[in-house]
Structures are given as structure tokens and as C-alpha cells.
Design a protein around this motif. Structure first.
Motif, PDB file in Angstrom:
ATOM      1  N   MET A   1      -5.351  17.274  52.892  1.00 18.28           N
ATOM      2  CA  MET A   1      -5.565  18.497  52.123  1.00 18.28           C
ATOM      3  C   MET A   1      -4.403  19.457  52.363  1.00 18.28           C
ATOM      4  N   LYS A   2      -3.711  19.811  51.283  1.00 19.03           N
ATOM      5  CA  LYS A   2      -2.446  20.524  51.400  1.00 19.03           C
ATOM      6  C   LYS A   2      -2.591  21.979  51.807  1.00 19.03           C
ATOM      7  N   LEU A   3      -3.785  22.553  51.665  1.00 21.14           N
ATOM      8  CA  LEU A   3      -3.959  23.968  51.957  1.00 21.14           C
ATOM      9  C   LEU A   3      -4.881  24.216  53.136  1.00 21.14           C
ATOM     10  N   GLU A   4      -5.070  23.221  53.966  1.00 20.31           N
ATOM     11  CA  GLU A   4      -5.918  23.355  55.138  1.00 20.31           C
ATOM     12  C   GLU A   4      -5.437  24.511  56.008  1.00 20.31           C
ATOM     13  N   GLY A   5      -6.369  25.391  56.398  1.00 19.42           N
ATOM     14  CA  GLY A   5      -6.032  26.520  57.251  1.00 19.42           C
ATOM     15  C   GLY A   5      -5.530  27.737  56.508  1.00 19.42           C
ATOM     16  N   LYS A   6      -5.358  27.650  55.191  1.00 19.28           N
ATOM     17  CA  LYS A   6      -4.891  28.773  54.385  1.00 19.28           C
ATOM     18  C   LYS A   6      -6.069  29.549  53.808  1.00 19.28           C
ATOM     19  N   VAL A   7      -5.822  30.817  53.505  1.00 19.73           N
ATOM     20  CA  VAL A   7      -6.821  31.665  52.850  1.00 19.73           C
ATOM     21  C   VAL A   7      -6.259  32.134  51.519  1.00 19.73           C
ATOM     22  N   ALA A   8      -7.032  31.963  50.466  1.00 16.99           N
ATOM     23  CA  ALA A   8      -6.603  32.333  49.123  1.00 16.99           C
ATOM     24  C   ALA A   8      -7.584  33.310  48.503  1.00 16.99           C
ATOM     25  N   LEU A   9      -7.057  34.317  47.844  1.00 20.31           N
ATOM     26  CA  LEU A   9      -7.849  35.233  47.029  1.00 20.31           C
ATOM     27  C   LEU A   9      -7.570  34.928  45.564  1.00 20.31           C
ATOM     28  N   VAL A  10      -8.639  34.670  44.793  1.00 19.23           N
ATOM     29  CA  VAL A  10      -8.511  34.411  43.362  1.00 19.23           C
ATOM     30  C   VAL A  10      -9.253  35.516  42.631  1.00 19.23           C
ATOM     31  N   THR A  11      -8.526  36.403  41.967  1.00 20.89           N
ATOM     32  CA  THR A  11      -9.186  37.480  41.239  1.00 20.89           C
ATOM     33  C   THR A  11      -9.802  36.937  39.955  1.00 20.89           C
ATOM     34  N   GLY A  12     -10.893  37.550  39.542  1.00 22.64           N
ATOM     35  CA  GLY A  12     -11.552  37.121  38.311  1.00 22.64           C
ATOM     36  C   GLY A  12     -12.009  35.681  38.346  1.00 22.64           C
ATOM     37  N   SER A  13     -12.661  35.295  39.440  1.00 24.62           N
ATOM     38  CA  SER A  13     -13.000  33.876  39.619  1.00 24.62           C
ATOM     39  C   SER A  13     -14.474  33.572  39.430  1.00 24.62           C
ATOM     40  N   SER A  14     -15.167  34.376  38.619  1.00 24.09           N
ATOM     41  CA  SER A  14     -16.593  34.129  38.363  1.00 24.09           C
ATOM     42  C   SER A  14     -16.822  33.129  37.241  1.00 24.09           C
ATOM     43  N   GLY A  15     -15.773  32.695  36.580  1.00 29.73           N
ATOM     44  CA  GLY A  15     -15.924  31.717  35.509  1.00 29.73           C
ATOM     45  C   GLY A  15     -14.576  31.277  34.976  1.00 29.73           C
ATOM     46  N   GLY A  16     -14.620  30.325  34.048  1.00 29.27           N
ATOM     47  CA  GLY A  16     -13.426  29.915  33.336  1.00 29.27           C
ATOM     48  C   GLY A  16     -12.308  29.419  34.221  1.00 29.27           C
ATOM     49  N   ILE A  17     -11.089  29.839  33.903  1.00 29.92           N
ATOM     50  CA  ILE A  17      -9.907  29.383  34.636  1.00 29.92           C
ATOM     51  C   ILE A  17      -9.975  29.807  36.104  1.00 29.92           C
ATOM     52  N   GLY A  18     -10.396  31.043  36.362  1.00 31.13           N
ATOM     53  CA  GLY A  18     -10.463  31.523  37.737  1.00 31.13           C
ATOM     54  C   GLY A  18     -11.412  30.704  38.594  1.00 31.13           C
ATOM     55  N   GLN A  19     -12.553  30.346  38.029  1.00 30.86           N
ATOM     56  CA  GLN A  19     -13.491  29.502  38.761  1.00 30.86           C
ATOM     57  C   GLN A  19     -12.875  28.143  39.065  1.00 30.86           C
ATOM     58  N   GLY A  20     -12.206  27.572  38.069  1.00 33.15           N
ATOM     59  CA  GLY A  20     -11.556  26.283  38.282  1.00 33.15           C
ATOM     60  C   GLY A  20     -10.511  26.339  39.380  1.00 33.15           C
ATOM     61  N   ILE A  21      -9.751  27.438  39.437  1.00 27.71           N
ATOM     62  CA  ILE A  21      -8.735  27.593  40.473  1.00 27.71           C
ATOM     63  C   ILE A  21      -9.379  27.701  41.848  1.00 27.71           C
ATOM     64  N   ALA A  22     -10.428  28.523  41.965  1.00 26.42           N
ATOM     65  CA  ALA A  22     -11.102  28.698  43.254  1.00 26.42           C
ATOM     66  C   ALA A  22     -11.621  27.369  43.784  1.00 26.42           C
ATOM     67  N   ILE A  23     -12.225  26.572  42.911  1.00 23.82           N
ATOM     68  CA  ILE A  23     -12.769  25.277  43.328  1.00 23.82           C
ATOM     69  C   ILE A  23     -11.649  24.343  43.758  1.00 23.82           C
TER      70      ILE A  23
END
Length: 267
Positions: A1-23
Motif C-alpha cells: 500500500m503506497k500511502l501507508e502511514g500517511k494522512v489525507a484530507l479530502v474536501t467535499g467527500s460526502s459523495g461523487g468524485i470526492g467519495q471515490g477519492i477518499a475510498i
């Protein structure tokens, strides 16, 4: 997993593209801050999928049903909310490595009918919010002497005219220039910044289009790959840009549109 140990904030992630990015970032091992403004049900769904993907979660402006979550009010059009979102994300997880500026809105109107309120709503969320979220994140990185990744979800309309959406196009054009400028200003600190520019993506907001063959079929004819994009098509690019594989990439826009930009004709 390439992002192990990292923390990401995804704004507007309750649906659509943002949700897909968060997942997708959670699937790559990142802990994810989920942000929303007015869709708590969608945010709860994102949270559930992030947890199922193995990522830790922090849900902004709402609720989180385990002790890894935290509640933050975060309207991306309000400067105090933007700064609070960044600071509380850092406080909760102890770090922040990746900022995905995804939240955005659009308003349809003939140019001569655009109101000041609609103009300000679009520019506040699409550009002002991105500008100051990025600023707060950069201040944190410089203070901690950390490298980081900034990924903006722009649009093909940073290049492609879109009649009756002039404020939206202007906001995305501003985002393009901000990204190029900051690539130069921040590069010496190991901070990269890039745009991902989606074309026509199949999301719940496009339900009316999807159910109208008279509008959908002409659009598909403009897309050389012959289909609408999926949120994960965009999320895959974001995951790449967030990873060490993209460590030498900054100041660029990556178009994810099935070829639409080079084949589009206004109907």
C-alpha cells in the motif's frame, strides 16, 4: 500500500468524485479526513466505505461512530471554517501529508443574469477556499519542515469554454494558474502541487443527464473512449499523485476525460 502511514484530507467527500477519492486513498493505506457541508448521510456512507477499505477515519462537520473520528464544522466558502478544518485534522491525527481540494460548486446562468451572490458562492468555494486551505496546509508543512502533496480537483473547463457557466470556468482557470505559481514557490521545500481535471464523470449529481438519452448520447459521441468516466478513474490519478511515484511531478494538470477535451463540440 503506497500511502501507508500517511494522512489525507479530502474536501467535499460526502459523495461523487470526492467519495471515490477518499475510498481509494484508504485502500492505499492512508488515514482519511472526510469533509462535507450539507450531506451527512453521504458522509456516513463515505466513512463506512473508508473503514471497510482499511483506512482510519476522521469525519469533518458531523459525526463519526468510533473513537478515531472527530466532528468539525467546515464550509469551504468560509475562511474561519477552512482554517479550522486544517488545524483540527492535524490535531486529531497528529499529522497531515496530503490535501485534496475537491469541494466545488457550479451555477448555471446566462452571463448577463449572473448575480453577485451566485458569483461569490462559486468563487468562494472553488477558489478562495482552495487558496486558503492550501495556505494553512503549507504553513503547517513549513513549520514542521515536512514535505507534502497538494492535489486540486479542477476540470476540463480550466481549458474548455462552457457557455452559461462563466464563473465556474473562471474559478478553474484561476486554480490552474495558482497551481503553476505554487509549484515554483513551493518546490524548494519538497511540496508538490498538481491539478486533476475530470471531464464527464458519472456521479449522482448527473442523474438527470443519465436518464435523458437525448442529452446523454450526443455527449458520449464527444468522448473518444465512448463512455462517461467513473469516480475511481479520477481517484486513481489522485492516488498516483499522492504517492512517492509522483515525487518529481509538480505544476501540472492531468486531464481525466476519455479524450473529451480534444473532441468536444458544443451542441
Amino acid at each position: 500500500m503506497k500511502l501507508e502511514g500517511k494522512v489525507a484530507l479530502v474536501t467535499g467527500s460526502s459523495g461523487g468524485i470526492g467519495q471515490g477519492i477518499a475510498i481509494r486513498l484508504a485502500q492505499e493505506g492512508a488515514s482519511v479526513v472526510v469533509n462535507y457541508r450539507s450531506n451527512p448521510e453521504g458522509a456516513e456512507e463515505t466513512l463506512s466505505k473508508v473503514k471497510a477499505a482499511g483506512g482510519k477515519c476522521h469525519m469533518a462537520e458531523g459525526f463519526c461512530d468510533n473513537d478515531r473520528g472527530y466532528s468539525i464544522g467546515a464550509d469551504l466558502g468560509m475562511l474561519d471554517d477552512v482554517r479550522h478544518l486544517i488545524s483540527q485534522s492535524i490535531e486529531h491525527f497528529g499529522r497531515l501529508d496530503i490535501l485534496v481540494n475537491n469541494a466545488g460548486i457550479e451555477k448555471h446562468a446566462d452571463f448577463w443574469d449572473v448575480t453577485e451572490a451566485d458569483y461569490e458562492a462559486v468563487m468562494n468555494v472553488n477558489f478562495k477556499g482552495v487558496f486558503f486551505a492550501t495556505q494553512a496546509f503549507v504553513k503547517y508543512l513549513l513549520q514542521e519542515k515536512k514535505q507534502g502533496r497538494i492535489i486540486n480537483i479542477s476540470s476540463v473547463h480550466e481549458e474548455l469554454p462552457f457557455p452559461h457557466f462563466t464563473a465556474y470556468c473562471a474559478s478553474k482557470g484561476a486554480l490552474k494558474m495558482m497551481t503553476r505559481n505554487l509549484a515554483v514557490e513551493l518546490g524548494g521545500y519538497g511540496i508538490t502541487i498538481n491539478n486533476v481535471a475530470p471531464g464527464a464523470i458519472e456521479t449522482p449529481i448527473n442523474k438527470k443527464l443519465l436518464n435523458d438519452p437525448e442529452k446523454l448520447l450526443p455527449l458520449l459521441k464527444n468522448i473518444p473512449l465512448g463512455r462517461l468516466g467513473q469516480p475511481n478513474d479520477v481517484a486513481a490519478m489522485v492516488a498516483f499523485l499522492a504517492s512517492e511515484d509522483a515525487g518529481y511531478i509538480t505544476g501540472s494538470t492531468f486531464v481525466v476525460d476519455g479524450g473529451l477535451l480534444w473532441n468536444y463540440q458544443e451542441q
